[in-house]
Design a protein around this motif. Structure first.
Motif, mmCIF file in Angstrom:
data_model
loop_
_atom_site.group_PDB
_atom_site.id
_atom_site.type_symbol
_atom_site.label_atom_id
_atom_site.label_comp_id
_atom_site.label_asym_id
_atom_site.label_seq_id
_atom_site.Cartn_x
_atom_site.Cartn_y
_atom_site.Cartn_z
ATOM 1 N N LEU A 510 -41.648 17.024 34.734
ATOM 2 C CA LEU A 510 -41.256 16.462 33.435
ATOM 3 C C LEU A 510 -42.460 16.234 32.538
ATOM 4 C CD1 LEU A 510 -38.517 13.939 34.601
ATOM 5 C CD2 LEU A 510 -38.159 16.047 33.324
ATOM 6 N N MET A 511 -43.578 15.835 33.130
ATOM 7 C CA MET A 511 -44.797 15.647 32.332
ATOM 8 C C MET A 511 -45.239 16.957 31.702
ATOM 9 S SD MET A 511 -47.022 13.102 34.766
ATOM 10 C CE MET A 511 -46.607 11.368 34.953
ATOM 11 N N ASP A 512 -45.217 18.026 32.486
ATOM 12 C CA ASP A 512 -45.614 19.342 31.964
ATOM 13 C C ASP A 512 -44.673 19.788 30.853
ATOM 14 O OD1 ASP A 512 -47.707 19.410 33.730
ATOM 15 O OD2 ASP A 512 -46.672 20.640 35.231
ATOM 16 N N LYS A 513 -43.387 19.565 31.049
ATOM 17 C CA LYS A 513 -42.427 19.924 30.001
ATOM 18 C C LYS A 513 -42.714 19.122 28.736
ATOM 19 C CE LYS A 513 -38.448 21.244 32.866
ATOM 20 N NZ LYS A 513 -38.206 22.558 32.236
ATOM 21 N N TYR A 514 -42.976 17.851 28.915
ATOM 22 C CA TYR A 514 -43.234 16.978 27.767
ATOM 23 C C TYR A 514 -44.475 17.443 27.003
ATOM 24 C CZ TYR A 514 -44.481 12.812 25.103
ATOM 25 O OH TYR A 514 -44.818 11.965 24.084
ATOM 26 N N LEU A 515 -45.557 17.707 27.726
ATOM 27 C CA LEU A 515 -46.809 18.097 27.065
ATOM 28 C C LEU A 515 -46.669 19.446 26.367
ATOM 29 C CD1 LEU A 515 -49.333 16.955 29.820
ATOM 30 C CD2 LEU A 515 -48.909 15.870 27.605
ATOM 31 N N ASN A 516 -45.975 20.377 26.985
ATOM 32 C CA ASN A 516 -45.776 21.695 26.355
ATOM 33 C C ASN A 516 -45.006 21.576 25.050
ATOM 34 O OD1 ASN A 516 -47.160 23.068 28.363
ATOM 35 N ND2 ASN A 516 -45.325 23.399 29.606
ATOM 36 N N GLU A 517 -43.998 20.723 25.025
ATOM 37 C CA GLU A 517 -43.224 20.518 23.800
ATOM 38 C C GLU A 517 -44.042 19.740 22.764
ATOM 39 O OE1 GLU A 517 -40.024 21.437 22.870
ATOM 40 O OE2 GLU A 517 -40.141 22.761 24.602
ATOM 41 N N ARG A 518 -44.838 18.800 23.247
ATOM 42 C CA ARG A 518 -45.659 17.985 22.338
ATOM 43 C C ARG A 518 -46.688 18.847 21.618
ATOM 44 N NH1 ARG A 518 -46.485 14.049 19.267
ATOM 45 N NH2 ARG A 518 -47.274 12.031 19.930
ATOM 46 N N LYS A 524 -42.875 12.351 19.774
ATOM 47 C CA LYS A 524 -42.457 11.929 21.112
ATOM 48 C C LYS A 524 -40.943 11.858 21.219
ATOM 49 C CE LYS A 524 -42.608 7.607 22.562
ATOM 50 N NZ LYS A 524 -43.093 6.289 23.017
ATOM 51 N N SER A 525 -40.308 11.287 20.198
ATOM 52 C CA SER A 525 -38.852 11.135 20.242
ATOM 53 C C SER A 525 -38.154 12.492 20.229
ATOM 54 C CB SER A 525 -38.368 10.280 19.063
ATOM 55 O OG SER A 525 -38.779 10.836 17.837
ATOM 56 N N LEU A 526 -38.660 13.431 19.427
ATOM 57 C CA LEU A 526 -38.045 14.768 19.376
ATOM 58 C C LEU A 526 -38.262 15.517 20.680
ATOM 59 C CD1 LEU A 526 -38.854 15.975 15.737
ATOM 60 C CD2 LEU A 526 -36.632 15.322 16.674
ATOM 61 N N SER A 530 -35.389 16.917 23.138
ATOM 62 C CA SER A 530 -35.265 18.343 23.470
ATOM 63 C C SER A 530 -35.240 18.586 24.973
ATOM 64 C CB SER A 530 -36.420 19.136 22.831
ATOM 65 O OG SER A 530 -37.660 18.745 23.394
ATOM 66 N N ILE A 531 -35.917 17.729 25.752
ATOM 67 C CA ILE A 531 -35.891 17.912 27.210
ATOM 68 C C ILE A 531 -34.986 16.881 27.886
ATOM 69 C CG2 ILE A 531 -38.197 18.920 27.235
ATOM 70 C CD1 ILE A 531 -39.282 16.298 28.287
ATOM 71 N N ALA A 532 -34.201 16.143 27.060
ATOM 72 C CA ALA A 532 -33.211 15.176 27.558
ATOM 73 C C ALA A 532 -33.854 14.100 28.425
ATOM 74 C CB ALA A 532 -32.098 15.899 28.336
ATOM 75 N N LEU A 548 -51.885 10.504 39.169
ATOM 76 C CA LEU A 548 -50.860 11.274 38.450
ATOM 77 C C LEU A 548 -50.766 10.823 36.993
ATOM 78 C CD1 LEU A 548 -48.406 13.244 38.475
ATOM 79 C CD2 LEU A 548 -47.003 11.275 39.133
ATOM 80 N N PHE A 549 -50.681 9.538 36.772
ATOM 81 C CA PHE A 549 -50.497 9.023 35.418
ATOM 82 C C PHE A 549 -51.789 9.112 34.596
ATOM 83 C CE2 PHE A 549 -47.303 6.558 37.925
ATOM 84 C CZ PHE A 549 -46.198 7.210 37.413
ATOM 85 N N ASP A 550 -52.933 8.941 35.263
ATOM 86 C CA ASP A 550 -54.192 9.056 34.534
ATOM 87 C C ASP A 550 -54.390 10.478 34.004
ATOM 88 O OD1 ASP A 550 -54.670 6.427 35.036
ATOM 89 O OD2 ASP A 550 -56.017 6.779 36.750
ATOM 90 N N GLU A 551 -54.044 11.463 34.819
ATOM 91 C CA GLU A 551 -54.157 12.863 34.372
ATOM 92 C C GLU A 551 -53.230 13.118 33.187
ATOM 93 O OE1 GLU A 551 -53.297 15.308 37.691
ATOM 94 O OE2 GLU A 551 -55.255 14.988 38.661
ATOM 95 N N PHE A 552 -52.013 12.557 33.255
ATOM 96 C CA PHE A 552 -51.075 12.743 32.141
ATOM 97 C C PHE A 552 -51.617 12.109 30.864
ATOM 98 C CE2 PHE A 552 -47.761 10.740 29.543
ATOM 99 C CZ PHE A 552 -47.133 11.884 29.070
ATOM 100 N N LYS A 553 -52.156 10.893 30.991
ATOM 101 C CA LYS A 553 -52.668 10.206 29.799
ATOM 102 C C LYS A 553 -53.813 10.982 29.156
ATOM 103 C CE LYS A 553 -52.581 6.232 32.120
ATOM 104 N NZ LYS A 553 -52.762 4.816 32.498
#
Length: 897
Positions: A510-518, A524-526, A530-532, A548-553
């Motif tokens: 989900l993080m990868d999906k989020y970052l790719n869309e971002r 963020k809301s859109l 888009s990925i529900a 995990l979370f530090d890499e995402f941030k």
């Protein structure tokens, strides 16, 4: 020898029935129907016993034999053969032509079929090894002999027993009789009615009689007087002295009432003897009238309802089938509920009714069966007519009720989950609530029972499926494909350990999906839409701390910084970037500050902002500030006041241009008549700057004022108007003019003022004077072109040829003569100058005669003369200068705004 003799040692009853039927074919073919019915029902009972079903005389024969077949108790072909034979019974009386012949034929056919049915029944029994000894069927011959039939005595199951009620079935009064359903009074009325009918039939309806006649007729002496009194009281007899006559008018109504009594007795007797079913007796008019409390049937109505309850209990004990018993007795639900509550109360008092026990046992069994099918509790209760009191009593009657219900729910949950159903589908199809589902799962996990283990296995399988679907789908569709809800997924995440395989993998996907869309620039809301994904999940990622979370941030921050940089490259303001990227303006400023301090992740953003964005903002600011207030100009170019101060101090080019603008703005404000303080504020010029640049500002102010005066002169303004527009006095203007003779700073203005204002006016003024025109008239004529102050200065400087010319301005004739003389002088000048090809000077006031509109054609002629005469002087002036292109000069002055 009978065809059925092979049954002698197998089943004596069936053998006797078969022999009886075989004899009846010839003697009484119509009687074969009844005995064939008994024969077939006897066989049916044996088959029902073999599958543990109780025979029900009120149930359809065909339905019961089908039930045996469904339980594999009989072959299909044999089942159909029995049904066909049973149906033949009705054919005996169907044909009305040649009845006797048809009856014999059908009876013989039925006899043959019964033989083969008995043979098959015998073959299917435990005596199968004896089957080989069964002889073939021998067709019967018609025999009309009068041989007696050995009749089989079949018990009468509807044996009539005497009965009575504690209360009379007519009037409802206590019944003390030991042999009648009527009380003594009602019995007496019936007896009296019988005697009355007998007497009337014997004596004749119009006869007269005495007590003695009744005794002689045969009525007991002790009964005669009570009989007469009763009949007189009932208004059936009239007293005529010692004689009695029949009152024929009341006989019909009286007998109708007595008939009702008798009918009630007959109906109750038939009902008790099963000659009337509950449904049939309820269809009688007497029962319906009793239901409306109409006499004398109300007590009858109550008794029948009591009897129906009794029949219901009896039938329930016999059949052990609630629904058949209800259907048979046609008992209303309200009566059944009332019966249940009465029996429940008795049960609590330890007064146990066996039928009540059976009823609850059967009802609970049906309830659990329907529950196993996944039917909702509300639907079960409606289908079985289960009341609140019943539900509360079930666990007390059957202590395992609740545990069995719980197990049924668990079994249904596992079954439906294994079928791939979603949680909502399981809840729907298992007939349970969401709370029940959650409570069962929670409790089972706590207890770690088999159900909990099986459920956990199913959940783990679903989790694996979800991870597979998540790689190619958004969260919502992945959940749909996995047969779970998004809420289920979030629940799994909340329950999962933070280092578990499911937790790490699902979040990373989900993080990868989020970052790719971002990265595409979506907010963020859109992106979450888009990925529900719920935005709260992203917030958790940003708050929690581990690898995990530090890499995402870190990745998310890099995406945001890149989006901010892209926004600057697209010429967006910080506010626009903030709205598009969903990052605050303060955060953008923090990025820039960190970039300025050398932070690597922000360095590219900072460099671009400083080298590309800021120069554009500063340049645009210099444009905006010319026409907009300071605050508005700052806002339009996306700069703060602190930033402006910073770049004003560090950017030399911007500093010089902005300072130059502030000085010019200060000058403009002063010229417009504002105070020094207001002008400083309007120009954003500081006091320190003003003090440092005062000399330069004064120079700019001076030259600006001189330019205004020049512009006004070119626009045909007089010296006083031009001075006022420039914010100075006429003396100041002439002061500049005089300074221009020796000071290069004022030289250009001095030459301009002389060439375009002083010289043109002097030229024509002096000529007119030299021609002998009165000075005061000339001055009046030229009042629009210059001022008295101008004239005085020119006169003091000796620029005017004559000084003392006196004219009486009040003498109208002199005025007319003067005007005529002036006109002639003008005309002469016009003719002379025309010859010299002189041109009209630009500095001469073309509106000279606009104030003389009251003159006639002479005045118009004067104006034309002066317009054509005025031109620059060719003679030497006090400030000699080169000739200039007047139009060019005018454009320079007027265009320099």
């Amino acid at each position: 020898m009978s065809n059925f003799d092979f049954l002698r040692d197998f089943d004596i009853t069936l053998w006797k029935l078969g022999n009886r039927i075989e004899k009846q074919v010839n003697i009484s073919p119509s009687g074969v129907k009844a005995d064939a019915t008994t024969f077939l029902e006897y066989i049916l009972k044996q088959y029902l016993n073999s599958v543990n079903i109780q025979y029900n005389s009120r149930k359809n024969f065909s339905d019961q034999i089908d039930a045996v077949y469904r339980l594999d108790g009989i072959a299909y072909g044999f089942k159909e053969k029995i049904k066909n034979a049973y149906n033949m019974r009705s054919h005996i009386h169907d044909n009305f032509e040649d009845i006797e012949k048809n009856e014999y034929v059908v009876a013989m056919q039925l006899h043959e079929r019964l033989f083969y049915i008995a043979k098959k029944f015998y073959r299917d029994s435990d005596s199968y090894n004896q089957y080989k000894g069964v002889p073939e069927y021998k067709p019967l011959k018609l025999d009309f002999s009068d041989d007696e039939i050995e009749l089989l005595e079949i018990p009468d199951f509807n044996e009539i027993v005497e009965f009575k009620y504690d209360y009379c079935v007519v009037c409802g009064e206590p019944n003390h009789s030991n042999y009648s359903i009527f009380c003594e009074d009602c019995n007496r009325q019936i007896d009296n009615a019988n005697n009355f009918i007998s007497i009337r039939n014997s004596f004749g309806k119009d006869s007269r009689f005495t007590k003695e006649d009744l005794i002689e007729y045969g009525i007991h002496e002790g009964y005669v007087l009570p009989l007469i009194n009763s009949l007189v009281k009932s208004n059936l007899l009239k007293v005529k002295g010692r004689f009695y006559e029949f009152n024929n008018l009341n006989i019909e109504s009286y007998m109708t009432r007595i008939d009702k009594y008798i009918t009630i007795g007959e109906l109750i007797t038939k009902f008790r003897e099963d000659k009337l079913s509950p449904t049939e007796i309820k269809e009688t008019k007497e029962y319906r009238q009793g239901s409306y409390k109409q006499e004398p049937f109300y007590q009858f109505f109550k008794i029948i309802n009591e009897e129906i309850i009794n029949k219901f209990e009896t039938d329930l004990l016999t059949t052990e089938n609630i629904w058949d018993s209800i259907e048979y007795t046609n008992i209303p639900q309200k009566d059944l509920k009332r019966w249940y509550l009465i029996q429940l109360n008795n049960y609590k008092k330890n007064e146990i009714n066996e039928s009540f026990v059976i009823f609850n046992r059967l009802l609970i069994t049906d309830y659990l069966s329907l529950k196993r099918e996944g039917i909702k509790d509300s639907d079960i209760e409606r289908q079985l007519n289960v009341s609140k009191e019943m539900l509360e009593f079930f666990p007390k009657f059957y202590p395992e009720f609740e545990s069995e219900i719980s197990q049924i729910k668990k079994d249904l949950i596992l079954k439906l989950l294994n079928e791939g159903k979603s949680k909502s589908q399981v809840i729907e199809e298992a007939g349970i609530t969401k709370k029940e589902y959650d409570d069962l799962i929670k409790y089972s996990k706590f207890k770690e029972n088999e159900f909990g283990k099986e459920y956990e296995k199913i959940v783990n399988d679903r989790k694996e499926q979800l991870l597979i679907h998540l790689t190619t789908n958004d969260l919502k569709n992945s959940c749909i494909l996995t047969k779970i809800t998004v809420d289920d997924f979030y629940h799994w995440l909340d329950e999962a350990k933070i280092d578990s395989d499911f937790y790490v993998k699902s979040n990373k996907i989900l993080m990868d999906k989020y970052l790719n869309e971002r990265k595409t620039g979506k907010t963020k809301s859109l992106v979450c839409e888009s990925i529900a994904l719920d935005e709260s999940i992203v917030d958790k990622w940003l708050k929690r701390k581990n690898k995990l979370f530090d890499e995402f941030k870190d990745k998310n921050l890099k995406v945001i910084v890149d989006l901010v940089l892209e926004g600057f490259k697209n010429n967006q303001t910080k506010k626009e970037i903030s709205q598009n990227v969903e990052v605050s303006v303060n955060e953008i400023n923090r990025f820039l500050l960190l970039g300025k301090r050398g932070s690597k992740i922000y360095s590219e953003l900072y460099d671009y902002y400083e080298n590309e964005v800021i120069p554009k903002h500063l340049k645009r600011f210099l444009v905006e500030i010319k026409n907009k207030p300071f605050t508005k100009a700052l806002s339009n170019v996306d700069l703060t006041k602190d930033e402006l101060i910073h770049y004003y101090q560090t950017n030399d080019e911007f500093h010089d241009k902005y300072l130059s603008f502030k000085m010019e703005r200060y000058v403009e404000e002063i010229i417009d008549g504002r105070t020094h303080e207001k002008s400083l504020k309007k120009s954003n010029l500081s006091c320190e700057e003003y003090l440092q640049l005062k000399q330069k500002i004064d120079e700019i102010l001076l030259h600006k004022r001189m330019e205004i005066v020049k512009k006004e002169i070119l626009n045909d303004s007089k010296s006083d108007v031009a001075a006022k527009r420039a914010g100075v006095t006429v003396d100041d203007v002439y002061d500049w003019y005089y300074k221009g003779k020796s000071d290069d700073e004022f030289k250009e203005f001095s030459e301009f003022f002389y060439d375009h204002y002083i010289e043109p006016n002097l030229l024509y003024l002096n000529r007119l004077i030299n021609e002998g025109n009165p000075l005061d008239r000339i001055l009046k004529l030229f009042d629009i072109n210059f001022t008295k102050k101008d004239f005085e200065i020119w006169q003091e400087e000796g620029l005017i040829d004559k000084e003392n010319v006196i004219v009486d301005l009040n003498d109208d004739e002199d005025d007319e003569d003067t005007s005529q003389s002036l006109y002639k002088s003008h005309n002469k000048l016009y003719e002379n100058e025309s010859k010299k090809n002189m041109l009209k000077p630009d500095g001469f006031n073309s509106e000279l005669y606009d104030s003389l509109n009251d003159e006639e054609e002479i005045s118009i002629a004067k104006k034309e003369v002066f317009l054509k005469q005025k031109k620059p002087s060719k003679s030497s002036s006090i400030l000699k200068k080169d000739e200039k292109d007047i139009e060019k000069l005018k454009k320079e002055i007027l265009g320099n705004k």
